[in-house]
Design a protein around this motif. Structure first.
Motif: not given
Length: 204
Positions: A10-16, A36-43
């Motif tokens: 499970t990736l748990s990364l943030y858009l920095l 507009v951009r997407l990143s993974w959330g906590e899960d």
């Protein structure tokens, strides 16, 4: 060469990414969403984060989403702040999503206007083959734009940017250009960066 890999973690990364766009005369400012951009959330199986920017402030920070282009569900977020921002940054987290599922969404405000509707897919609940892309030293030149199209053609589950993202070197408007160029990719594929030395804002 891109290889298929079994999804086992499970990736748990943030858009920095820093964001940008406020230095226009008032009469030219717009509430139209951009960058507009997407990143993974906590899960990444159940959570996606949506970030965008407007030149003018909007009353809400809204994402409408659903399992079809008709959308139907509304999520509200917050105004994010960044010291060198040149616009108004908006952030909404979509949670409670179904794993391995295609959703459609648009970002913006009911009065200020919304972005185009885009699709995205959540991470699967069980291991499966997938493709991801990764590189560093992206920048804003013509090769950078071509590489964005190269990534889109691969249809990856996500993209990793391995530092030296825009080569802004403390010049905030460079981020505006970079994130606008990136939008055809980042609006449909979670984009996960790490910072490099050319993101050093003290160089300005």
């Amino acid at each position: 060469m891109i290889k298929k890999i079994v999804f086992t973690t499970t990736l748990s990364l943030y858009l920095l990414l820093p964001a940008a766009s406020r230095c226009l005369p008032v009469h030219q400012q717009s509430t139209k969403p951009s960058q507009v951009r997407l990143s993974w959330g906590e899960d990444p199986r159940t959570t996606v984060r949506v970030v965008w920017q407007t030149e003018s402030e909007t009353a809400t920070h809204t994402v409408q989403f659903g399992l079809t282009p008709k959308l139907g569900v509304t999520a509200l977020g917050k105004r994010s702040s960044y010291k060198q921002e040149t616009g108004f940054i908006h952030e909404v987290t979509l949670s409670g999503l179904k794993p391995g599922t295609v959703y459609y969404y648009r970002a913006g405000d009911p009065v200020g206007g919304f972005s185009t509707a885009h699709p995205f897919r959540t991470a699967p609940d069980r291991p499966e083959n997938f493709v991801f892309t990764a590189f560093g030293d992206h920048g804003i030149n013509n090769s950078s734009k071509k590489n964005i199209q190269n990534i889109i053609r691969q249809k990856p589950a996500f993209h990793l940017l391995l530092g030296d993202i825009s080569y802004a070197n403390g010049e905030q408007p460079v981020w505006d250009t970079y994130l606008k160029n990136l939008e055809p990719l980042s609006s449909i594929i979670p984009y996960m960066p790490t910072l490099g030395n050319h993101e050093n804002e003290k160089l300005k």
